[in-house]
Design a protein around this motif. Structure first.
Motif, PDB file in Angstrom:
ATOM      1  N   ALA A 185       6.224   0.188  -7.492  1.00 42.44           N
ATOM      2  CA  ALA A 185       6.797  -1.027  -6.906  1.00 42.44           C
ATOM      3  C   ALA A 185       7.450  -1.888  -7.974  1.00 42.44           C
ATOM      4  CB  ALA A 185       5.714  -1.825  -6.177  1.00 42.44           C
ATOM      5  N   ALA A 186       6.870  -1.899  -9.201  1.00 42.57           N
ATOM      6  CA  ALA A 186       7.465  -2.692 -10.278  1.00 42.57           C
ATOM      7  C   ALA A 186       8.851  -2.180 -10.614  1.00 42.57           C
ATOM      8  CB  ALA A 186       6.564  -2.656 -11.507  1.00 42.57           C
ATOM      9  N   GLY A 187       9.005  -0.862 -10.668  1.00 46.04           N
ATOM     10  CA  GLY A 187      10.327  -0.308 -10.927  1.00 46.04           C
ATOM     11  C   GLY A 187      11.288  -0.586  -9.795  1.00 46.04           C
ATOM     12  N   LYS A 188      10.767  -0.568  -8.566  1.00 38.76           N
ATOM     13  CA  LYS A 188      11.608  -0.853  -7.403  1.00 38.76           C
ATOM     14  C   LYS A 188      12.105  -2.300  -7.429  1.00 38.76           C
ATOM     15  CE  LYS A 188      11.329  -0.937  -2.336  1.00 38.76           C
ATOM     16  NZ  LYS A 188      11.434  -2.408  -2.175  1.00 38.76           N
ATOM     17  N   ASP A 189      11.214  -3.252  -7.724  1.00 39.10           N
ATOM     18  CA  ASP A 189      11.603  -4.663  -7.766  1.00 39.10           C
ATOM     19  C   ASP A 189      12.528  -4.957  -8.941  1.00 39.10           C
ATOM     20  OD1 ASP A 189      10.122  -5.136  -5.514  1.00 39.10           O
ATOM     21  OD2 ASP A 189       8.322  -5.757  -6.633  1.00 39.10           O
ATOM     22  N   ALA A 190      12.317  -4.282 -10.070  1.00 39.13           N
ATOM     23  CA  ALA A 190      13.143  -4.543 -11.247  1.00 39.13           C
ATOM     24  C   ALA A 190      14.589  -4.128 -11.028  1.00 39.13           C
ATOM     25  CB  ALA A 190      12.559  -3.813 -12.458  1.00 39.13           C
ATOM     26  N   SER A 191      14.819  -3.163 -10.162  1.00 43.11           N
ATOM     27  CA  SER A 191      16.185  -2.691  -9.909  1.00 43.11           C
ATOM     28  C   SER A 191      16.937  -3.562  -8.921  1.00 43.11           C
ATOM     29  CB  SER A 191      16.149  -1.249  -9.379  1.00 43.11           C
ATOM     30  OG  SER A 191      15.448  -1.189  -8.139  1.00 43.11           O
ATOM     31  N   GLY A 218       6.690   2.876  17.780  1.00 43.76           N
ATOM     32  CA  GLY A 218       5.569   2.325  17.028  1.00 43.76           C
ATOM     33  C   GLY A 218       5.049   3.236  15.943  1.00 43.76           C
ATOM     34  N   SER A 219       5.539   4.460  15.869  1.00 38.44           N
ATOM     35  CA  SER A 219       5.098   5.382  14.827  1.00 38.44           C
ATOM     36  C   SER A 219       5.740   5.010  13.492  1.00 38.44           C
ATOM     37  CB  SER A 219       5.456   6.820  15.201  1.00 38.44           C
ATOM     38  OG  SER A 219       6.864   6.967  15.328  1.00 38.44           O
ATOM     39  N   ILE A 220       5.164   5.555  12.405  1.00 40.54           N
ATOM     40  CA  ILE A 220       5.600   5.194  11.060  1.00 40.54           C
ATOM     41  C   ILE A 220       6.232   6.413  10.397  1.00 40.54           C
ATOM     42  CG2 ILE A 220       4.893   4.181   8.865  1.00 40.54           C
ATOM     43  CD1 ILE A 220       4.427   2.428  11.342  1.00 40.54           C
ATOM     44  N   THR A 221       7.412   6.219   9.834  1.00 43.30           N
ATOM     45  CA  THR A 221       8.051   7.233   9.004  1.00 43.30           C
ATOM     46  C   THR A 221       8.139   6.699   7.582  1.00 43.30           C
ATOM     47  OG1 THR A 221      10.275   6.387   9.515  1.00 43.30           O
ATOM     48  CG2 THR A 221       9.411   8.142  10.931  1.00 43.30           C
ATOM     49  N   VAL A 222       8.149   7.625   6.626  1.00 38.69           N
ATOM     50  CA  VAL A 222       8.148   7.235   5.214  1.00 38.69           C
ATOM     51  C   VAL A 222       9.203   8.036   4.469  1.00 38.69           C
ATOM     52  CG1 VAL A 222       5.719   6.563   5.195  1.00 38.69           C
ATOM     53  CG2 VAL A 222       6.351   8.928   4.666  1.00 38.69           C
ATOM     54  N   GLU A 223       9.526   7.556   3.269  1.00 40.51           N
ATOM     55  CA  GLU A 223      10.386   8.275   2.332  1.00 40.51           C
ATOM     56  C   GLU A 223      10.085   7.767   0.930  1.00 40.51           C
ATOM     57  OE1 GLU A 223      14.603   7.260   2.158  1.00 40.51           O
ATOM     58  OE2 GLU A 223      14.226   5.689   3.648  1.00 40.51           O
ATOM     59  N   SER A 224      10.570   8.499  -0.075  1.00 41.96           N
ATOM     60  CA  SER A 224      10.288   8.134  -1.463  1.00 41.96           C
ATOM     61  C   SER A 224      11.086   6.908  -1.875  1.00 41.96           C
ATOM     62  CB  SER A 224      10.627   9.294  -2.386  1.00 41.96           C
ATOM     63  OG  SER A 224       9.795  10.399  -2.133  1.00 41.96           O
ATOM     64  N   ILE A 225      10.497   6.129  -2.786  1.00 46.23           N
ATOM     65  CA  ILE A 225      11.236   5.038  -3.420  1.00 46.23           C
ATOM     66  C   ILE A 225      12.216   5.671  -4.403  1.00 46.23           C
ATOM     67  CG2 ILE A 225      11.089   3.046  -4.942  1.00 46.23           C
ATOM     68  CD1 ILE A 225       8.352   2.462  -3.806  1.00 46.23           C
ATOM     69  N   PRO A 226      13.503   5.444  -4.266  1.00 45.53           N
ATOM     70  CA  PRO A 226      14.463   6.092  -5.171  1.00 45.53           C
ATOM     71  C   PRO A 226      14.297   5.590  -6.606  1.00 45.53           C
ATOM     72  CG  PRO A 226      15.555   4.448  -3.804  1.00 45.53           C
ATOM     73  CD  PRO A 226      14.167   4.573  -3.274  1.00 45.53           C
ATOM     74  N   GLY A 227      14.517   6.487  -7.548  1.00 41.40           N
ATOM     75  CA  GLY A 227      14.504   6.107  -8.957  1.00 41.40           C
ATOM     76  C   GLY A 227      13.194   6.377  -9.669  1.00 41.40           C
ATOM     77  N   ASN A 228      12.132   6.630  -8.928  1.00 39.16           N
ATOM     78  CA  ASN A 228      10.842   6.897  -9.565  1.00 39.16           C
ATOM     79  C   ASN A 228      10.761   8.362 -10.008  1.00 39.16           C
ATOM     80  OD1 ASN A 228       9.764   4.319  -9.369  1.00 39.16           O
ATOM     81  ND2 ASN A 228       8.963   4.684  -7.304  1.00 39.16           N
ATOM     82  N   GLN A 288       0.824  -1.207   0.000  1.00 40.08           N
ATOM     83  CA  GLN A 288       0.000   0.000   0.000  1.00 40.08           C
ATOM     84  C   GLN A 288       0.861   1.261   0.000  1.00 40.08           C
ATOM     85  OE1 GLN A 288      -2.986  -0.760  -0.648  1.00 40.08           O
ATOM     86  NE2 GLN A 288      -2.566  -2.937  -0.194  1.00 40.08           N
ATOM     87  N   PHE A 289       1.993   1.219   0.671  1.00 37.97           N
ATOM     88  CA  PHE A 289       2.940   2.341   0.631  1.00 37.97           C
ATOM     89  C   PHE A 289       3.643   2.395  -0.730  1.00 37.97           C
ATOM     90  CE2 PHE A 289       2.402   1.489   5.130  1.00 37.97           C
ATOM     91  CZ  PHE A 289       2.363   2.753   5.692  1.00 37.97           C
ATOM     92  N   HIS A 290       4.040   1.220  -1.242  1.00 36.19           N
ATOM     93  CA  HIS A 290       4.754   1.181  -2.522  1.00 36.19           C
ATOM     94  C   HIS A 290       3.886   1.723  -3.662  1.00 36.19           C
ATOM     95  CE1 HIS A 290       7.398  -2.308  -0.794  1.00 36.19           C
ATOM     96  NE2 HIS A 290       7.673  -1.133  -0.271  1.00 36.19           N
ATOM     97  N   ARG A 291       2.575   1.517  -3.608  1.00 40.65           N
ATOM     98  CA  ARG A 291       1.685   1.987  -4.677  1.00 40.65           C
ATOM     99  C   ARG A 291       1.568   3.517  -4.680  1.00 40.65           C
ATOM    100  NH1 ARG A 291      -2.143  -1.400  -6.842  1.00 40.65           N
ATOM    101  NH2 ARG A 291      -3.877   0.017  -6.375  1.00 40.65           N
ATOM    102  N   LEU A 292       2.106   4.149  -3.644  1.00 39.76           N
ATOM    103  CA  LEU A 292       2.167   5.610  -3.583  1.00 39.76           C
ATOM    104  C   LEU A 292       3.611   6.100  -3.644  1.00 39.76           C
ATOM    105  CD1 LEU A 292      -0.551   6.219  -0.851  1.00 39.76           C
ATOM    106  CD2 LEU A 292      -0.718   6.793  -3.277  1.00 39.76           C
ATOM    107  N   SER A 293       4.509   5.229  -4.119  1.00 35.20           N
ATOM    108  CA  SER A 293       5.928   5.555  -4.278  1.00 35.20           C
ATOM    109  C   SER A 293       6.599   5.871  -2.939  1.00 35.20           C
ATOM    110  CB  SER A 293       6.131   6.728  -5.239  1.00 35.20           C
ATOM    111  OG  SER A 293       7.502   6.930  -5.500  1.00 35.20           O
ATOM    112  N   LEU A 294       6.188   5.147  -1.892  1.00 31.45           N
ATOM    113  CA  LEU A 294       6.745   5.363  -0.562  1.00 31.45           C
ATOM    114  C   LEU A 294       7.232   4.046   0.029  1.00 31.45           C
ATOM    115  CD1 LEU A 294       4.006   7.699   1.006  1.00 31.45           C
ATOM    116  CD2 LEU A 294       6.224   8.405   0.064  1.00 31.45           C
ATOM    117  N   THR A 295       8.210   4.142   0.883  1.00 32.35           N
ATOM    118  CA  THR A 295       8.618   3.022   1.730  1.00 32.35           C
ATOM    119  C   THR A 295       8.412   3.434   3.177  1.00 32.35           C
ATOM    120  OG1 THR A 295      10.933   3.770   1.836  1.00 32.35           O
ATOM    121  CG2 THR A 295      10.336   2.213   0.079  1.00 32.35           C
ATOM    122  N   SER A 296       8.077   2.480   4.027  1.00 32.05           N
ATOM    123  CA  SER A 296       7.751   2.781   5.422  1.00 32.05           C
ATOM    124  C   SER A 296       8.794   2.192   6.356  1.00 32.05           C
ATOM    125  CB  SER A 296       6.367   2.225   5.774  1.00 32.05           C
ATOM    126  OG  SER A 296       6.354   0.813   5.624  1.00 32.05           O
TER     127      SER A 296
END
Length: 598
Positions: A144-150, A70-80, A56-64
Motif C-alpha cells: 500500500a505504501a508503494g501504491k500511495d507513493a505513486s 454484491g460479490s467481490i472481485t480482486v486484482e493485483s496492485i500494479p507496480g509491486n 486488508q486487501f492492500h496488505r496482500l497487494s490486492l485491490t477489491s
C-alpha cells in the motif's frame, strides 16, 4: 382503437386533487426519509470501507471491487514486485484452505484477510476464465505504501474531495426536491422532478456503494430506473405540464417500457447508455418547438435555464461514462469520473430549480453565453495542448539530445497557459459586444433620448422610454410622472392597473407597493419628475448592473423631458396665438363691407 389511445394519453398533466395530494405527500416524505438515511448510511459505509476494509486487501497487494450482485472481485496492485500477478475480475475462493462463498460481504472478507505483518496467507483465486490457483502472499504494509507513493494526490485528499463533491450533490438534490415540493405542491411537473431528485439522491455516490455491497443490485437498478422515468416525463411536460409537440405525450407509455431494459444488467452497456441519454436529448430538442411557441417573456426564460441545466448535466454525465472506458483504472482517474458524474446532477438540479422557482431568469442569456464560450475556449486549448505534445517531445529530444518527458510537459503547460488567458479574454470581449446585456440596452436608450428631445413630444418620449426599460430591466410595470402646476402629473404608464390614480394630487409613489423603485428625475435645473419602476417580472431583485443603469439614465431622461416639455409649451403657445389670429380674421371677414354681386 387509435381514437381511444389518443384520448387515453392526456395533452397536459393535470394538477393533483386534494385527495391525491394527501397520499402523494405521504409518499414524498417516505422518499425524503429514505434519501437522507441512504446518504448517511452510504457515507458511513464508504469511510469504513476505505479505512478498514481496503487496507486488508492492500496488505496482500490486492485491490477489491464490489460487483452488482454484491460479490467481490480482486486484482493485483500494479507496480509491486515479488508477488504473484492476479488478473482483474478474479475471485477469492479460499483463504488458508477454508472456502469463501461468492456472496461473502466485503466486510466479512476483509476481516478474514486480516493478518499480522510478515504472516503468509494462502489465497486460492479463480481467474475470469475459470482457472484456479493458490498463491502464498506475505502480509505487508509496503504494498500500500508503494501504491500511495505513486499517486499525485494522497488517499486522504482523494477521499476528502470525493466526499465533498458527492455529499454536495446529494444535499443539492434533496434541497431542490424540498423547495420544489414546498413552493409548488400543486404543480405536477415540480412533483415529478422532486420525486426524481430524491430517488437519485439515494442512489448516487456514496449510497451507490452501499446498495452494491449489500447485494441489492437488482433493487438498485429498479430504484434508479424509476428516478430516470420520472425525470424524462418531467422534461417532456416542462414547464407548464403540456406535451408539445403532441407526439411527446407518448413518453407516458415509452418511459415505463424502457425501464425494463435499463434495469437488466445483461443488456449491453452501450444500449443502456443510448436509451438513458438519447431520449432526454430528443426531449430537449422538442423544447425548441415549445420555446418558439412561447411569447417573449417568463416562459422562454424558464425553458432557457432548464435546457442549459439539462444540456450541461447530460454532457457531464456522458463525459463521465466515456472516461470510464477511456481512462485506466486508478484512484485519481476514479475521482475524475466521480467529479464529472456529480457535476452532471448538480447542473440539472440547479438549472431546473432556477427555472421553476423563477430565480434570476433574465440572467440566463449572460450565464449561458459565458459558459459556452469558456467551454469552447477550454476545449480548443486542450486540443492544441494535446496536438503540441508530440512536437514538443521531438523538440526536447533534438535540443537535449534525448527524450525528455518532463521538459515537454512543462513546455506544453506554458504553451497552454499562454494561449488560454488571452484567448478567453478576447472571446469574452467579443461576447460582450455581440451579446449586449442590460447595461448596453440602457446605454442605447440614453443615446436615443438625445435624438428624441428635438423630434418627439413628451408623451411619446414617455411611452418609448418605458417600453425600452421594460425590455432592458424586465420590469413588470413602470410609470413616468412629471411635475406640473398642481403637482405630479402622469405622463406615461406601462402594464399598470388603475393608472389614473397616479395623477391624483394626493398620490404618494413612495407608499405605493407596486413600485419598489422610485427614481427622481433631476438635471442641472432641478427636479422635473419621477420614474416609477415595478418589480422584475420574475419577482427577483434588480441586479447591480440594472440599478446602476437606471440611475445613470435618470439625468439624461430629465434633460430630454425638460427640453421636450419646453418645446411642447412653445408649440402650444404658438398654436394658441395662431388660433387667436385666425379667429380675429374670421370676425373681420364677417363684419367687413360686402361687395355687390352686380
Amino acid at each position: 382503437m387509435a381514437i381511444r389511445v389518443h384520448r387515453f394519453l392526456p395533452s397536459r398533466l393535470p394538477p393533483p386533487t386534494n385527495t391525491q395530494l394527501t397520499w402523494i405527500r405521504g409518499l414524498w416524505f417516505v422518499a425524503l426519509a429514505l434519501a437522507v438515511v441512504l446518504d448517511i448510511a452510504g457515507t458511513v459505509f464508504v469511510l469504513r470501507d476505505t479505512y478498514r476494509n481496503d487496507p486488508q486487501f492492500h496488505r496482500l497487494s490486492l485491490t477489491s471491487q464490489v460487483e452488482n450482485d454484491g460479490s467481490i472481485t480482486v486484482e493485483s496492485i500494479p507496480g509491486n514486485t515479488g508477488v504473484p500477478v492476479v488478473p482483474a475480475m478474479s475471485r477469492i475462493t479460499a483463504i488458508d484452505g477454508k472456502p469463501v462463498a461468492q456472496d461473502t460481504p466485503v466486510w466479512d472478507l476483509a476481516a478474514r484477510l486480516k493478518g499480522k505483518d510478515g504472516q503468509v496467507v494462502a489465497l486460492t483465486l479463480a481467474s475470469p476464465e475459470g482457472q484456479s490457483a493458490t498463491h502464498r502472499i506475505e502480509v505487508s504494509p509496503r504494498y500500500a505504501a508503494g501504491k500511495d507513493a505513486s499517486q499525485v494526490i494522497s488517499r486522504d485528499q482523494r477521499m476528502t474531495a470525493r466526499m465533498f463533491i458527492s455529499l454536495l450533490t446529494c444535499m443539492t438534490l434533496i434541497g431542490c426536491a424540498v423547495l420544489l415540493f414546498l413552493r409548488r405542491p400543486q404543480d405536477p411537473v415540480a412533483l415529478l422532478f422532486s420525486f426524481s431528485f430524491l430517488l437519485f439522491a439515494g442512489s448516487i455516490d456514496p449510497p451507490l456503494n452501499l446498495w452494491l455491497a449489500t447485494g441489492m443490485g437488482n433493487a438498485f437498478d429498479v430504484y434508479t430506473t424509476l428516478a430516470w422515468a420520472l425525470l424524462v416525463i418531467g422534461i417532456a411536460a416542462f414547464p407548464d405540464g403540456r406535451f408539445t409537440p403532441r407526439v411527446v405525450r407518448w413518453i407516458l407509455v415509452i418511459a415505463p417500457l424502457l425501464m425494463v431494459p435499463l434495469a437488466i444488467d445483461e443488456i449491453p452497456t452501450w444500449i443502456n447508455v443510448a436509451i438513458a441519454f438519447i431520449l432526454p436529448l430528443f426531449l430537449l430538442i422538442c423544447h425548441v418547438i415549445k420555446y418558439r411557441r412561447f411569447q417573449p417573456g417568463i416562459e422562454r426564460q424558464q425553458v432557457k435555464w432548464a435546457a442549459f441545466g439539462f444540456a450541461s448535466g447530460l454532457l457531464s454525465l456522458t463525459l463521465a461514462f466515456v472516461l470510464v472506458d477511456v481512462l485506466e483504472q486508478s484512484p485519481i482517474n476514479g475521482l475524475i469520473v466521480i467529479v464529472f458524474f456529480n457535476l452532471g446532477f448538480l447542473a440539472m438540479a440547479i438549472g431546473l430549480l432556477i427555472s421553476l422557482l423563477r430565480f434570476r431568469l433574465w440572467e440566463a442569456d449572460r450565464v449561458i453565453s459565458r459558459s459556452a464560450i469558456s467551454a469552447v475556449v477550454t476545449l480548443a486549448v486542450g486540443i492544441v495542448w494535446t496536438l503540441s505534445m508530440d512536437f514538443l517531445k521531438l523538440g526536447a529530444e533534438w535540443v537535449l539530445g534525448r527524450e525528455s518527458e518532463t521538459a515537454a510537459t512543462l513546455a506544453g503547460a506554458i504553451l497552454a497557459a499562454g494561449i488560454f488567458a488571452p484567448t478567453q479574454a478576447l472571446a469574452m470581449r467579443w461576447a460582450k459586444k455581440r451579446l449586449a446585456g442590460d447595461e448596453s440596452r440602457i446605454q442605447k436608450l440614453v443615446g436615443r433620448l438625445h435624438v428624441w428631445r428635438t423630434t418627439e413630444m413628451p408623451e411619446e418620449i414617455g411611452v418609448r422610454t418605458l417600453s425600452a426599460l421594460s425590455a432592458a430591466v424586465h420590469c413588470s410595470g413602470a410609470a413616468l410622472l412629471v411635475d406640473g402646476p398642481r403637482g405630479p402629473q402622469l405622463l406615461a404608464a406601462r402594464d399598470i392597473e388603475q393608472a389614473d390614480e397616479l395623477g391624483r394630487p394626493s398620490y404618494d409613489p413612495v407608499a405605493d407597493p407596486r413600485f419598489p423603485l422610485t427614481l427622481p428625475l433631476e438635471d442641472e435645473d432641478g427636479p422635473i419628475g419621477q420614474l416609477l419602476i415595478g418589480p422584475r417580472s420574475d419577482f427577483n431583485r434588480y441586479n447591480a448592473a440594472q440599478l446602476d443603469g437606471l440611475k445613470a439614465m435618470t439625468e439624461p431622461l430629465a434633460e430630454t423631458l425638460r427640453a421636450s416639455l419646453k418645446r411642447a409649451q412653445q408649440a402650444e403657445s404658438i398654436n394658441l396665438q395662431m388660433g387667436s389670429v385666425e379667429e380675429r380674421l374670421a370676425r373681420l371677414e364677417q363684419s367687413g363691407p360686402r361687395l355687390s354681386p352686380t
